[in-house]
Design an enzyme around this catalytic site. Structure first.
Site, mmCIF file in Angstrom:
data_model
loop_
_atom_site.group_PDB
_atom_site.id
_atom_site.type_symbol
_atom_site.label_atom_id
_atom_site.label_comp_id
_atom_site.label_asym_id
_atom_site.label_seq_id
_atom_site.Cartn_x
_atom_site.Cartn_y
_atom_site.Cartn_z
ATOM 1 N N GLU A 463 0.835 -1.206 0.000
ATOM 2 C CA GLU A 463 0.000 0.000 0.000
ATOM 3 C C GLU A 463 0.870 1.257 0.000
ATOM 4 O OE1 GLU A 463 -2.903 -0.372 -0.905
ATOM 5 O OE2 GLU A 463 -3.028 -2.512 -0.485
ATOM 6 N N HIS A 466 1.698 2.088 -3.526
ATOM 7 C CA HIS A 466 0.645 2.871 -4.181
ATOM 8 C C HIS A 466 0.721 4.326 -3.715
ATOM 9 C CE1 HIS A 466 -1.490 -0.275 -6.209
ATOM 10 N NE2 HIS A 466 -1.801 -0.943 -5.112
ATOM 11 N N HIS A 469 3.461 6.229 -5.377
ATOM 12 C CA HIS A 469 3.107 6.521 -6.766
ATOM 13 C C HIS A 469 2.264 7.807 -6.810
ATOM 14 C CE1 HIS A 469 1.627 4.495 -10.776
ATOM 15 N NE2 HIS A 469 2.451 5.491 -10.994
HETATM 16 ZN ZN ZN Z 1 -2.497 -2.875 -4.840
#
Ligand code: ZN
Length: 674
Positions: A463, A466, A469
Site C-alpha cells: 500500500e 501505491h 506513486h
Molecule cells: Zn495494490
C-alpha cells in the site's frame, strides 16, 4: 460552514457529519452543471474550456472522496444512508459529463486546434484520454441508446455498492463464542487474548471469533479443532449466498451485473464487456490476456501439483487427515512449513512490532528517494489514525499521508490506498498530494505494541508503494498526476515492487525488534524465511490464475442466456486450473468484490500482469544493489514521477531499457533457476 465545502486545506474529518453530505453534494453538482453549461460556449482552449471544468470536478471528487472514505473506514447507519442517497446523483452527474455532446465536441475541437501541438505531454494525454472515455461512456450514441446507457451505469453502481455491503453485513452477522478451552487449542496467545477481549465486550466469558481476517485467518491456520475450522470455513465461504439471509444474497446481483455489462458492451458496439474494460488498459485483447494466463498456468501447474501432493501426503502421514479438506489446507500448510523450515509465522511476528516496521519502511523510502518523513498534525476520523509529512532534501513539502492500520467493525476488509487530494499547479501555487493508507491489522493488545506477520508487513509495503506513486508525482495536471490515468493493469507495478524489499536482509534487519527481548531478527531465522518464501508458490500462482481466468471468461465468452451460472463457470475453470478440492457449497463468486463491487471487472489478471512488470523492474535493483540511490532516482523519475502522463509501456521501457520479461517473476517464485 459545511466542512465538505472547505477546500482550503486538509479534510476536516472531526467535523464531518452525515447531514453535511446531501447539501454539499447538491451544491457542488449544481456548480459542476453550471460550469458545464458555461464552458459549452467557451473557446476550445485549455484555459477557457478544460481548466474550469477540472476545478469544478476536483471539488466534487474531493468532497465525495471524503464521504466514500468515511463510508469505507467508519461506516454507520446514518452515513451509509447519506452515501447511498447521494451515490446515484454522482453517478448521474459523471454519466451526463461522459455523454455531453458539447464537451465531446469541445475536446474534439481542442484536439484539432493549433494549440494542441503546443500543450505539454500531460495535457495532450488528458485530452486523448477524454476523447477515448467519451466514446466508452456512450457519447457517440443516439439519444435513445444514451438514455439506456445512463440507466445501466446507475444500476451497476447501485448493485456494486450493495454487493459489498451484503458481504460486510453477512460478515458482521456471524460470531462464535467458545467457552471450552480445549476447543481453542493451537490458536496463538495474542489471537486468544484479542478473542477474549472481544467476548468481554459482549459481557461474556470465553473467546469470541468472527469472520474478519485477524480472527478468521489464525483459526484456519492454527486451530487443532477440525470442526471449529470447518464451521468458520463454511460460514466464510457461504457469506452473502443463498445459504444465508435472503436480503444479503449476492447471487441475483451477480447475474444482473453480468447481464447489464453485456448489454452495455453491445450498446457501445463491442462483442463483450472484457473488450470495453481492456480499451484503456495496457493489455490489448481478452485473447491476449487468456493466452498470458494459460502460459503462466502451464508453467505453474507442475509446481502446484507437486505442492498439493506433498501437502496431502504430509496431512495423511503426520496429521491423520486422510481426506484433506479445504478447511485443512491452511492448517496443514502451516504445520508442514514449520516442520520443514522449523519456524512459524507467529515466531516471526514477534520480531515485527509496529513501530520498528514503520520506521524501517520510512528509512527505506528516505534512502531510495532522498526524502524525509515526519509525523504531522491533521484532523483524523479515528483516534489511532496517524498523519505524516513527506519532504525533499531541501525541506520542501512533497506530500502527506494518513495511516489507518487496525481492523474494526466499521471498516471494510482488506488494505487499500486512496487519494485525498492530487498534485496540480494553479498559477504559481503547487497543490501537494495527500494519500490514505488503510489496513486491517490486529490492534495492540495487552499493553504491547501491535505485532505484524511478515505477510502484513508485505501488505503495508504494498500500500505504501501505491501511496508513493501518488505522492512522488511531478505531474502538474490532475488528470494524469500520481495514479490518475495510469493503466489499470500497470497500476500495481509500484506497489508490488515495494514488496520485494521485505525479502532483503539489508532492509529487513533494520526494521525488526523482538517484542520481549528487543533483539533484531536473527540471520538464521531470516535464512529460513527465504527458504520458505517459495513454499507452495505453485498453489498460490494457480489460485490467482483461477480467479483471473474466471473473471476474464465471465466478461468475454460467458453467455448467461445459454443457461449457465457464474458458479458453474468457476467450477469449469477450477477443473482446468485448480489442484485442491473445494466443497460444493463454496460460493466464492458471492464474495468476489474485486470484480462485482470494485473496479476489477475483466481486470483481475492485472495483478499477475503487473507482477511481471514489478519483478522485472526490481531485477534492475538486484543487478545494481537494492539500496542503490541512482537506480532509486531512475525508478522515481521514469515510473513514479510521470504518473499517467505517458503509457506504462513507455515508462517501463524508459526505466528498464527494454521490453518486460517474465523471467524475473518466475525466478523470484522458484520456477526458474536463479
Ligand atoms: Zn495494490
Amino acid at each position: 460552514m459545511n466542512p465538505l465545502l472547505d477546500f482550503s486545506g486538509l479534510p476536516r474529518f472531526s467535523e464531518i457529519k452525515p447531514e453535511h453530505v446531501t447539501p454539499a453534494v447538491d451544491e457542488l453538482l449544481a456548480a459542476g452543471r453550471s460550469t458545464l453549461a458555461a464552458v459549452a460556449h467557451a473557446a476550445p482552449t485549455w484555459d477557457a474550456f478544460v481548466a474550469p471544468l477540472e476545478d469544478a470536478n476536483e471539488r466534487i471528487g474531493r468532497a465525495w472522496g471524503q464521504v466514500s472514505h468515511l463510508h469505507a473506514v467508519l461506516d454507520s447507519p446514518a452515513l451509509r444512508e447519506a452515501y447511498n442517497a447521494n451515490l446515484p446523483k454522482l453517478s448521474q452527474y459523471w454519466t451526463e459529463l461522459g455523454q455531453s455532446e458539447a464537451l465531446f465536441t469541445g475536446y474534439k475541437k481542442l484536439r484539432a486546434s493549433s494549440e494542441f501541438a503546443g500543450l505539454s505531454q500531460a495535457r495532450k494525454k488528458i485530452v486523448e484520454n477524454a476523447l477515448r472515455d467519451f466514446r466508452l461512456s456512450g457519447a457517440e450514441l443516439p439519444a435513445d441508446k444514451k438514455k439506456r446507457y445512463a440507466e445501466i451505469s446507475e444500476e451497476l453502481s447501485r448493485l456494486g455498492a450493495k454487493f459489498s455491503e451484503n458481504i460486510l453485513d453477512a460478515t458482521n452477522a456471524f460470531s462464535l463464542t467458545i467457552e471450552d478451552a480445549a476447543r481453542v487449542s493451537g490458536i496463538p496467545a495474542d489471537v486468544l487474548q484479542a478473542a477474549r477481549e472481544a467476548a468481554g465486550k459482549d459481557g461474556k466469558t470465553g473467546w469470541k471469533f468472527t469472520l474478519h481476517a485477524p480472527s478468521y485467518m489464525p483459526v484456519m491456520q492454527y486451530a487443532d479443532d477440525r470442526a471449529l475450522r470447518e464451521t468458520l470455513y463454511r460460514e466464510s465461504v457461504t457469506r452473502a449466498s443463498e445459504f444465508g439471509k435472503k436480503e444479503w444474497d449476492n447471487t441475483p446481483l451477480i447475474a444482473r451485473i453480468v447481464e447489464l455489462r453485456r448489454e452495455m458492451a453491445a450498446l457501445l458496439g463491442y462483442a463483450n464487456y472484457a473488450q470495453v474494460s481492456l480499451e484503456p488498459k495496457m493489455a490489448e485483447s481478452p485473447s491476449q490476456v487468456l493466452g498470458f494466463l494459460d502460459d503462466l498456468a502451464r508453467r505453474a501447474r507442475p509446481f502446484g501439483e507437486h505442492d498439493a501432493a506433498e501437502l496431502r501426503e504430509f496431512a495423511r502421514a503426520e496429521l491423520g487427515l486422510s481426506d484433506l479438506q479445504a478447511w485443512d489446507v491452511a492448517y496443514a500448510s502451516e504445520k508442514l512449513r514449520v516442520k520443514r523450515y522449523a519456524f512459524s509465522e507467529q515466531e516471526v511476528k514477534r520480531y515485527f512490532p509496529e513501530d520498528a516496521v514503520l520506521a524501517g519502511l520510512f528509512r527505506l523510502v528516505e534512502a531510495l528517494y532522498g526524502l524525509k518523513i515526519s509525523p504531522a498534525k491533521a484532523p483524523v476520523w479515528q483516534e489511532d489514525v496517524r498523519f505524516f509529512d513527506v519532504r525533499d532534501s531541501a525541506g520542501a513539502l512533497v506530500g502527506q499521508f494518513y495511516i489507518d492500520l487496525y481492523a474494526r467493525e466499521t471498516k471494510r476488509g482488506g488494505a487499500w490506498m486512496d487519494d485525498a487530494r492530487g498534485r496540480r499547479r494553479r498559477g504559481s501555487v503547487v497543490q501537494t498530494p495527500v494519500a490514505y493508507l488503510n489496513c486491517n491489522f490486529s490492534r495492540p493488545v495487552g499493553g504491547k505494541p501491535a505485532l505484524f506477520t511478515h505477510d502484513e508487513v508485505l501488505t503495508l509495503f504494498h500500500e505504501a508503494g501505491h501511496g508513493l506513486h501518488h505522492l512522488l508525482t511531478r505531474v502538474e495536471d490532475l488528470g494524469v498526476s500520481g495514479i490518475n490515468g495510469v493503466e489499470w493493469d500497470a497500476v500495481e507495478l509500484p506497489s508490488q515492487f515495494m514488496e520485494n524489499f521485505c525479502w532483503e536482509w539489508d532492509v529487513l534487519r533494520h526494521m525488526t525488534r523482538h517484542v520481549d527481548t528487543g533483539a533484531p531478527l536473527p540471520r538464521e531465522l531470516f535464512d529460513k524465511m527465504i527458504a520458505a518464501k517459495n513454499f507452495q508458490s505453485g498453489l498460490g500462482f494457480l489460485r490467482q490464475i483461477e480467479f483471473a481466468e474466471f473473471d476474464m471468461h465471465l466478461h468475454s465468452d460467458f453467455d448467461p442466456a445459454a443457461g449457465g451460472t457464474a458458479l458453474q463457470l468457476l467450477n469449469e475453470v477450477r477443473k482446468r486450473v485448480a489442484v485442491l478440492p473445494q466443497p460444493a457449497y463454496n460460493r466464492f463468486p458471492n464474495n468476489f468484490s474485486h470484480i462485482f463491487g470494485g473496479g476489477y471487472a475483466a481486470g483481475y489478471y492485472s495483478y499477475k500482469w503487473a507482477e511481471v512488470l514489478s519483478a522485472d523492474a526490481y531485477a534492475l535493483f538486484e543487478e545494481r544493489g537494492v539500496l542503490d540511490a541512482e537506480t532509486g532516482k531512475r525508478f522515481r523519475d521514469e515510473i513514479l514521477a510521470v504518473g499517467g502522463s505517458r503509457s506504462a509501456a513507455e515508462s517501463f521501457r524508459a526505466f528498464r531499457g527494454r521490453e518486460p520479461s517474465v523471467d524475473a517473476l518466475l525466478r523470484h517464485n522458484g520456477m526458474i533457476a536463479a
